[in-house]
Design a protein around this motif. Structure first.
Motif, PDB file in Angstrom:
ATOM      1  N   ARG A 244       0.818  -1.223   0.000  1.00 39.03           N
ATOM      2  CA  ARG A 244       0.000   0.000   0.000  1.00 39.03           C
ATOM      3  C   ARG A 244       0.849   1.270   0.000  1.00 39.03           C
ATOM      4  O   ARG A 244       0.317   2.375   0.191  1.00 39.03           O
ATOM      5  CB  ARG A 244      -0.944  -0.012   1.201  1.00 39.03           C
ATOM      6  CG  ARG A 244      -1.928  -1.174   1.166  1.00 39.03           C
ATOM      7  CD  ARG A 244      -3.210  -0.860   1.912  1.00 39.03           C
ATOM      8  NE  ARG A 244      -3.037  -0.764   3.340  1.00 39.03           N
ATOM      9  CZ  ARG A 244      -4.018  -0.441   4.192  1.00 39.03           C
ATOM     10  NH1 ARG A 244      -5.228  -0.164   3.740  1.00 39.03           N
ATOM     11  NH2 ARG A 244      -3.789  -0.381   5.500  1.00 39.03           N
ATOM     12  N   GLN A 245       2.131   1.126  -0.278  1.00 43.53           N
ATOM     13  CA  GLN A 245       3.012   2.294  -0.314  1.00 43.53           C
ATOM     14  C   GLN A 245       2.595   3.321  -1.366  1.00 43.53           C
ATOM     15  O   GLN A 245       2.646   4.529  -1.087  1.00 43.53           O
ATOM     16  CB  GLN A 245       4.450   1.830  -0.558  1.00 43.53           C
ATOM     17  CG  GLN A 245       5.507   2.790  -0.105  1.00 43.53           C
ATOM     18  CD  GLN A 245       6.876   2.143  -0.123  1.00 43.53           C
ATOM     19  OE1 GLN A 245       7.482   1.939   0.900  1.00 43.53           O
ATOM     20  NE2 GLN A 245       7.361   1.815  -1.304  1.00 43.53           N
ATOM     21  N   GLN A 247      -0.376   4.121  -2.315  1.00 52.57           N
ATOM     22  CA  GLN A 247      -1.489   4.866  -1.729  1.00 52.57           C
ATOM     23  C   GLN A 247      -1.009   5.798  -0.622  1.00 52.57           C
ATOM     24  O   GLN A 247      -1.538   6.899  -0.447  1.00 52.57           O
ATOM     25  CB  GLN A 247      -2.539   3.902  -1.183  1.00 52.57           C
ATOM     26  CG  GLN A 247      -3.280   3.116  -2.273  1.00 52.57           C
ATOM     27  CD  GLN A 247      -2.630   1.771  -2.546  1.00 52.57           C
ATOM     28  OE1 GLN A 247      -1.413   1.620  -2.467  1.00 52.57           O
ATOM     29  NE2 GLN A 247      -3.454   0.782  -2.881  1.00 52.57           N
ATOM     30  N   MET A 248      -0.007   5.361   0.130  1.00 53.64           N
ATOM     31  CA  MET A 248       0.567   6.234   1.159  1.00 53.64           C
ATOM     32  C   MET A 248       1.126   7.503   0.541  1.00 53.64           C
ATOM     33  O   MET A 248       0.904   8.609   1.053  1.00 53.64           O
ATOM     34  CB  MET A 248       1.703   5.516   1.900  1.00 53.64           C
ATOM     35  CG  MET A 248       1.285   4.462   2.869  1.00 53.64           C
ATOM     36  SD  MET A 248       2.753   3.798   3.695  1.00 53.64           S
ATOM     37  CE  MET A 248       2.036   2.378   4.506  1.00 53.64           C
ATOM     38  N   VAL A 251      -1.654   9.818  -0.374  1.00 56.28           N
ATOM     39  CA  VAL A 251      -2.234  10.479   0.801  1.00 56.28           C
ATOM     40  C   VAL A 251      -1.305  11.564   1.316  1.00 56.28           C
ATOM     41  O   VAL A 251      -1.730  12.707   1.585  1.00 56.28           O
ATOM     42  CB  VAL A 251      -2.531   9.446   1.911  1.00 56.28           C
ATOM     43  CG1 VAL A 251      -2.857  10.153   3.233  1.00 56.28           C
ATOM     44  CG2 VAL A 251      -3.691   8.545   1.500  1.00 56.28           C
ATOM     45  N   ARG A 294       1.867  -7.699   7.122  1.00 54.06           N
ATOM     46  CA  ARG A 294       1.545  -6.273   7.130  1.00 54.06           C
ATOM     47  C   ARG A 294       1.385  -5.733   8.554  1.00 54.06           C
ATOM     48  O   ARG A 294       0.625  -4.796   8.807  1.00 54.06           O
ATOM     49  CB  ARG A 294       0.292  -5.993   6.295  1.00 54.06           C
ATOM     50  CG  ARG A 294       0.185  -4.535   5.842  1.00 54.06           C
ATOM     51  CD  ARG A 294      -1.082  -4.256   5.059  1.00 54.06           C
ATOM     52  NE  ARG A 294      -0.939  -4.634   3.662  1.00 54.06           N
ATOM     53  CZ  ARG A 294      -1.949  -4.769   2.816  1.00 54.06           C
ATOM     54  NH1 ARG A 294      -3.188  -4.579   3.234  1.00 54.06           N
ATOM     55  NH2 ARG A 294      -1.727  -5.106   1.563  1.00 54.06           N
ATOM     56  N   GLU A 297       3.137  -1.924   9.113  1.00 54.28           N
ATOM     57  CA  GLU A 297       2.816  -0.908   8.108  1.00 54.28           C
ATOM     58  C   GLU A 297       2.970   0.504   8.648  1.00 54.28           C
ATOM     59  O   GLU A 297       3.297   1.426   7.901  1.00 54.28           O
ATOM     60  CB  GLU A 297       1.403  -1.112   7.575  1.00 54.28           C
ATOM     61  CG  GLU A 297       1.118  -0.270   6.336  1.00 54.28           C
ATOM     62  CD  GLU A 297      -0.237  -0.580   5.723  1.00 54.28           C
ATOM     63  OE1 GLU A 297      -0.252  -1.145   4.609  1.00 54.28           O
ATOM     64  OE2 GLU A 297      -1.260  -0.257   6.353  1.00 54.28           O
ATOM     65  N   ALA A 301       4.899   3.743   6.793  1.00 56.82           N
ATOM     66  CA  ALA A 301       4.409   5.124   6.684  1.00 56.82           C
ATOM     67  C   ALA A 301       5.363   6.095   7.361  1.00 56.82           C
ATOM     68  O   ALA A 301       5.636   7.187   6.838  1.00 56.82           O
ATOM     69  CB  ALA A 301       3.016   5.223   7.310  1.00 56.82           C
ATOM     70  N   TRP A 335      -2.004   8.240   8.200  1.00 54.17           N
ATOM     71  CA  TRP A 335      -2.193   7.144   7.247  1.00 54.17           C
ATOM     72  C   TRP A 335      -3.303   6.215   7.736  1.00 54.17           C
ATOM     73  O   TRP A 335      -4.179   5.807   6.963  1.00 54.17           O
ATOM     74  CB  TRP A 335      -0.902   6.368   7.051  1.00 54.17           C
ATOM     75  CG  TRP A 335      -1.122   5.042   6.366  1.00 54.17           C
ATOM     76  CD1 TRP A 335      -0.911   3.801   6.882  1.00 54.17           C
ATOM     77  CD2 TRP A 335      -1.637   4.836   5.039  1.00 54.17           C
ATOM     78  NE1 TRP A 335      -1.260   2.835   5.985  1.00 54.17           N
ATOM     79  CE2 TRP A 335      -1.705   3.439   4.834  1.00 54.17           C
ATOM     80  CE3 TRP A 335      -2.055   5.686   4.018  1.00 54.17           C
ATOM     81  CZ2 TRP A 335      -2.172   2.878   3.642  1.00 54.17           C
ATOM     82  CZ3 TRP A 335      -2.523   5.131   2.827  1.00 54.17           C
ATOM     83  CH2 TRP A 335      -2.576   3.750   2.651  1.00 54.17           C
ATOM     84  N   ASN A 338      -6.638   7.722   7.090  1.00 51.36           N
ATOM     85  CA  ASN A 338      -7.005   7.823   5.677  1.00 51.36           C
ATOM     86  C   ASN A 338      -7.020   6.480   4.954  1.00 51.36           C
ATOM     87  O   ASN A 338      -7.160   6.448   3.731  1.00 51.36           O
ATOM     88  CB  ASN A 338      -6.047   8.777   4.963  1.00 51.36           C
ATOM     89  CG  ASN A 338      -6.323  10.234   5.264  1.00 51.36           C
ATOM     90  OD1 ASN A 338      -7.120  10.879   4.589  1.00 51.36           O
ATOM     91  ND2 ASN A 338      -5.670  10.760   6.303  1.00 51.36           N
ATOM     92  N   SER A 339      -6.878   5.388   5.707  1.00 52.96           N
ATOM     93  CA  SER A 339      -6.852   4.076   5.056  1.00 52.96           C
ATOM     94  C   SER A 339      -7.775   3.077   5.746  1.00 52.96           C
ATOM     95  O   SER A 339      -7.575   1.863   5.650  1.00 52.96           O
ATOM     96  CB  SER A 339      -5.426   3.525   5.048  1.00 52.96           C
ATOM     97  OG  SER A 339      -4.924   3.370   6.381  1.00 52.96           O
ATOM     98  N   GLY A 340      -8.778   3.598   6.449  1.00 57.54           N
ATOM     99  CA  GLY A 340      -9.757   2.719   7.064  1.00 57.54           C
ATOM    100  C   GLY A 340      -9.426   2.274   8.470  1.00 57.54           C
ATOM    101  O   GLY A 340     -10.128   1.433   9.045  1.00 57.54           O
TER     102      GLY A 340
END
Length: 452
Positions: A244-245, A247-248, A251, A294, A297, A301, A335, A338-340
């Motif tokens: 998910r980098q 998407q990071m 964001v 994961r 994570e 971030a 992060w 903004n990622s649930g």
């Protein structure tokens, strides 16, 4: 007669006074470096480093001698100053002192050319071992805060930013990674030379060389090119843990402003590491942070956020370390938000509860060298930003962050610059907030407020 009281220590003054009281032996006066060109040859099995450093600087005062930082494990064989050979030099107590044969006026160009070699070893410091470290197969560099002189002569202070060209020749089975863009790669017989160019100014502690049996691949193109470097056995786990980098980056680009470099590299060593390593344009993780589950994570971030806060915007003095670690810790919370995951406010409440149980004896705005990497700096720094966010509201807070990164892109910053900038985003005084969070040891209550 009453015994005399011992005199209070007086900070050294004069032309060679320390640049930073936190690391009084690091850094040098008399010049400002603008360029490092490093030609390195490293023999992996023997852990032998041979180097030729060309350092281009501008004088800031007139003096007969100039000093550079270089660990005693590196033996200097030849020094030239402005092309005059040989120059007189001494190398004692991790300082290389070069004598000028002529007077150099203020504002003139200095060019040091230094040949050296030795067995690079990390420095033993109060923060652990820092610098060039031998791995089972290869090597790594973890220089924060004063490890750069273990592998090249330099002006080792974060306020001294310069561009770099780094050439590394090493045994052909191994891959050599450094900061910036790979310009060329050539192989002759059993040796490969890798040449990198780092065009954005970089502090010495962020300069890096990582050598190992690595697979290198491009894993994303947007919003900037992203590269994975890891042992082949960790490919599937890397794809899960760092998946998910992209998407990071999206964001953080929205929240902090444009990504400050041409690309980003996440590197995983074959060895375990105690903590990830920050360097410009690249983050380094041990194999123990790449489990395929994961579960680390937040650290992915955190290290990514350092590209804005630490690498592009670099502290001018070590007392302001919260400007790096507080921002990167808060980026972890952003992060998640903004990622649930949990909101930043939930993270802040939990962090505040934990900190309240710990000793209240650390000053965020000036923690002292021993405590500058204490985890309380990270969490309290993030809480300070959250308190500011609650005071300003989201729109003004994130506009402040984007203004901060834009106005100081690729330069050095201080806490005072941030507090001065913040006054532009409110009509109310922020002094009580800064005094409570930065200037007092007691943990302030988390402000009541709603995120807009």
């Amino acid at each position: 007669m009453k015994p005399l009281k011992p005199a209070k220590p007086v900070a050294p003054t004069g032309p060679d006074r320390p640049l930073d009281p936190y690391l009084p032996q690091s850094g040098n006066r008399g010049y400002l470096v603008s360029r490092y060109e490093l030609d390195l040859t490293y023999k992996v099995i023997a852990n032998r480093l041979d180097g030729r450093a060309t350092i281009i600087a501008t004088t800031t005062d007139v003096r007969a001698k100039y000093t550079l930082d270089l660990a005693q494990a590196m033996r200097v064989t030849k020094v030239a100053l402005n092309g005059r050979r040989p120059s007189k030099f001494t190398h004692r107590n991790d300082k290389l002192t070069v004598t000028s044969s002529q007077t150099v006026p203020v504002g003139a160009v200095l060019t040091f050319t230094i040949q050296y070699s030795g067995t690079p070893t990390p420095r033993h410091t109060m923060w652990g071992e820092v610098g060039w470290e031998e791995l089972d197969e290869g090597s790594l560099v973890a220089s924060q805060p004063n490890g750069a002189p273990t592998w090249f002569p330099c002006d080792d202070h974060p306020g001294s930013k310069a561009t770099y060209r780094v050439s590394i020749t090493t045994d052909a089975p191994f891959h050599a990674i450094s900061n910036g863009t790979l310009l060329r790669k050539t192989t002759k017989a059993s040796r490969t030379t890798w040449v990198y160019e780092q065009p954005e100014p970089m502090s010495t502690y962020l300069a890096s060389v990582q050598i190992g049996n690595y697979e290198v691949r491009k894993v994303a193109s947007s919003p900037v090119p992203q590269f994975a470097v890891h042992p082949p056995r960790l490919r599937a786990k890397f794809d899960k843990d760092f998946g998910r980098q992209p998407q990071m980056i999206e964001v953080f680009t929205r929240l902090f402003g444009p990504y400050p470099f041409s690309h980003y590299t996440a590197l995983v060593t074959d060895d375990d590491l105690e903590i990830p390593i920050e360097s410009q344009g690249m983050s380094v993780f041990g194999a123990n942070f790449c489990s395929g589950n994961r579960d680390e994570e937040r650290l992915v971030a955190h290290e990514l956020a350092h590209q804005w806060f630490g690498n592009s915007l670099t502290l001018k003095r070590w007392k302001d370390i919260w400007l790096h670690e507080g921002f990167a810790c808060y980026a972890e919370w952003l992060w998640a938000e903004n990622s649930g995951g949990p909101s930043a406010h939930e993270h802040a409440r939990h962090a505040h509860t934990r900190l309240a149980r710990l000793p209240q004896d650390i000053l965020l705005g000036d923690p002292g060298p021993k405590d500058m990497f204490d985890d309380r700096i990270y969490k309290r720094g993030a809480l300070t930003l959250h308190a500011l966010r609650l005071r300003l509201g989201d729109e003004r807070f994130f506009t402040l962050l984007r203004t901060w990164t834009a106005e100081h892109r690729h330069s050095n910053v201080t806490t005072e610059q941030l507090t001065d900038l913040a006054t532009r985003f409110t009509d109310q005084s922020l002094r009580p907030l800064w005094d409570a969070w930065l200037g007092a040891t007691a943990l302030p209550p988390l402000p009541n407020g709603r995120l807009s």
